[in-house]
Scaffold this motif. Sequence first.
Motif, short mmCIF file in Angstrom:
data_model
loop_
_atom_site.label_atom_id
_atom_site.label_comp_id
_atom_site.label_asym_id
_atom_site.label_seq_id
_atom_site.Cartn_x
_atom_site.Cartn_y
_atom_site.Cartn_z
N THR A 101 0.83 -1.20 0.00
CA THR A 101 0.00 0.00 0.00
C THR A 101 0.87 1.26 0.00
N ASP A 102 1.90 1.26 0.84
CA ASP A 102 2.79 2.42 0.91
C ASP A 102 3.57 2.60 -0.39
N LEU A 103 3.97 1.50 -1.00
CA LEU A 103 4.69 1.59 -2.28
C LEU A 103 3.81 2.20 -3.36
N LYS A 104 2.58 1.74 -3.45
CA LYS A 104 1.66 2.28 -4.46
C LYS A 104 1.43 3.77 -4.26
N ALA A 105 1.29 4.16 -2.99
CA ALA A 105 1.05 5.58 -2.69
C ALA A 105 2.26 6.43 -3.07
N MET A 106 3.47 5.92 -2.79
CA MET A 106 4.67 6.67 -3.15
C MET A 106 4.83 6.78 -4.66
N ARG A 107 4.53 5.71 -5.37
CA ARG A 107 4.61 5.76 -6.84
C ARG A 107 3.67 6.82 -7.38
N SER A 108 2.44 6.83 -6.88
CA SER A 108 1.46 7.81 -7.35
C SER A 108 1.92 9.23 -7.05
N PHE A 109 2.46 9.42 -5.85
CA PHE A 109 2.90 10.75 -5.45
C PHE A 109 4.03 11.26 -6.33
N PHE A 110 5.07 10.44 -6.52
CA PHE A 110 6.22 10.88 -7.30
C PHE A 110 5.89 10.94 -8.79
N ASP A 111 5.06 10.03 -9.27
CA ASP A 111 4.65 10.08 -10.68
C ASP A 111 3.90 11.37 -10.99
N ALA A 112 3.04 11.79 -10.06
CA ALA A 112 2.24 12.99 -10.27
C ALA A 112 3.11 14.23 -10.41
N GLN A 113 4.31 14.18 -9.85
CA GLN A 113 5.22 15.32 -9.91
C GLN A 113 6.38 15.08 -10.88
N ASN A 114 6.23 14.04 -11.70
CA ASN A 114 7.26 13.70 -12.70
C ASN A 114 8.64 13.56 -12.08
N MET A 115 8.69 12.94 -10.91
CA MET A 115 9.95 12.69 -10.22
C MET A 115 10.39 11.25 -10.45
N GLU A 116 11.61 11.08 -10.92
CA GLU A 116 12.13 9.73 -11.16
C GLU A 116 12.49 9.06 -9.85
N TYR A 117 12.35 7.74 -9.80
CA TYR A 117 12.69 6.97 -8.61
C TYR A 117 13.05 5.54 -8.99
N VAL A 118 13.77 4.89 -8.10
CA VAL A 118 14.09 3.47 -8.26
C VAL A 118 13.02 2.69 -7.50
N LYS A 315 -15.53 4.87 3.51
CA LYS A 315 -16.73 4.82 2.68
C LYS A 315 -17.93 5.55 3.26
N ASN A 316 -17.88 5.90 4.53
CA ASN A 316 -19.00 6.62 5.13
C ASN A 316 -19.14 8.01 4.50
N GLU A 317 -20.35 8.47 4.32
CA GLU A 317 -20.57 9.77 3.68
C GLU A 317 -20.02 10.93 4.51
N ASN A 318 -19.94 10.75 5.81
CA ASN A 318 -19.55 11.84 6.70
C ASN A 318 -18.13 11.69 7.24
N THR A 319 -17.36 10.81 6.61
CA THR A 319 -15.98 10.56 7.07
C THR A 319 -15.06 10.41 5.88
N GLN A 320 -13.78 10.37 6.17
CA GLN A 320 -12.79 10.05 5.14
C GLN A 320 -11.56 9.44 5.79
N LEU A 321 -10.91 8.57 5.05
CA LEU A 321 -9.67 7.93 5.48
C LEU A 321 -8.51 8.63 4.82
N GLU A 322 -7.55 9.08 5.62
CA GLU A 322 -6.38 9.78 5.10
C GLU A 322 -5.10 9.06 5.52
N THR A 323 -4.38 8.50 4.56
CA THR A 323 -3.15 7.78 4.86
C THR A 323 -1.93 8.37 4.15
N LEU A 324 -2.14 9.45 3.40
CA LEU A 324 -1.03 10.01 2.62
C LEU A 324 -0.64 11.37 3.17
#
Length: 437
Positions: A101-118, A315-324
């Motif tokens: 999960t953490d790897l996927k989140a980091m890939r998305s974050f760095f990809d969104a900013q066009n930052m290269e990574y190993v 998934k609740n309408e009045n809540t949100q999960l934040e992990t990033l």
Amino acid sequence: MKTPYILKALFNVLTDWKLLRLVLWRTLYYKGYLPLVISKKQAHYVEKLKEKGHVNVVFLPKTVAMWKYQHLYELLKKDTRFHVYIFLDPFANFSKVQRITDLKAMRSFFDAQNMEYVDYELEKGMPMIEIRSIVDPDIIFYTQPYDGVTEECRRHIHFIDKLLCYVPYAFLPRKQELFYKQRFGIYAWKLYYQTESIKEYVKSVNRNKARNVIVAGYTGADDYFTPAQKEVWKVKDRSKKRIIWAPHFTIEEKLGYFHASYFLEMASFMQELVHEYADRITIAFKPHPALYSFLCAHPDWGEEKTREYYDFWDKNENTQLETLEFIDLFKGSDAMIHDSGSFLIDYLYFDKPVLYDNPNIEEVKTTADEQGVHAYDAHYRVKDLSDIKTFIDNVVIGGNDYMAPIRQNFFETYLRPKDGKTASQFIYEDLVKSIWG
């Protein structure tokens, strides 16, 4: 006549190079000479860098939330003397599910900013890529200095011939030796801490007497003084107060050096609040990145219950999960409830009501340094769970924020930048000056 045991042992030491080196280093360490030896080696390495003409810098991010090197990375990238690399480096002690999960989140974050990574293709069963197979590093910035959180091939002990650096991912309030007496602190070239009081404490507990500590300010706050980049709150109705709940991962007393989080006592209660206050508040669940793994391993929780609990907040309408990321979450919020040392000081940058939900706050304060004690004192407190409702009713919704002057005094005393320079700018300039003068 048989050779005495002591002579045999001495012979083994003298003929085993690895053992001899271990004995030598341990002797230097306990005699207090090791920091001096390392400092000499580092000075010699810096002299070689001046001749080399460029410097290979490696960053080892573990999670998006703990990535506090963005501005420093950008400053180094603009300077052609620095060749900058990012190696994804999830926590070695987390569950495989959490690491992916953490790897996927980091890939998305760095990809969104066009930052290269190993990358680290853990999902495919691929081994972690060794740093030296890609680049011969000169400077390595670690996200955490603790043993056990990094896979063997990237542990700092294998790079003591290089220049190791560390910038805290959080403004930790504790004076516990655990945080500042790591072996990493002996081998590091530069430890960029936030305040003079932290440096003085390190000087009192570490064998290197803080010789490598630089007071730079807090990189995590570099973005705190700018407008929000985007709206991250799911509920757009601003008549509803936005509250962040940020529990820590230390849910069991057996962790010893930590004071336990109050999460287990609050888990169901916080879900009830979602329904009871549905027309007045929205809650963002912002757990410590390690909480998921610890709950999965807990005998009363397990993976299925943990997943269902996180799904409730997602998934609740009045809540949100934040992990990033959390900066825009903080900026758009109205208040916070937490027992997380990582956010204790961070949220005080925003001058918003904040409640520390662990009733054992006085015991917790005994582990805090000077600024940590005052940070706890700038929080609202609880004696039991009913006080959380009082906080929501009177302070958050009612607007009776009587702790505001105390928070503002804390900011002026400890947090306001003294020279208008960001911590990242200071660190960049210190690196340039240290290498090229």
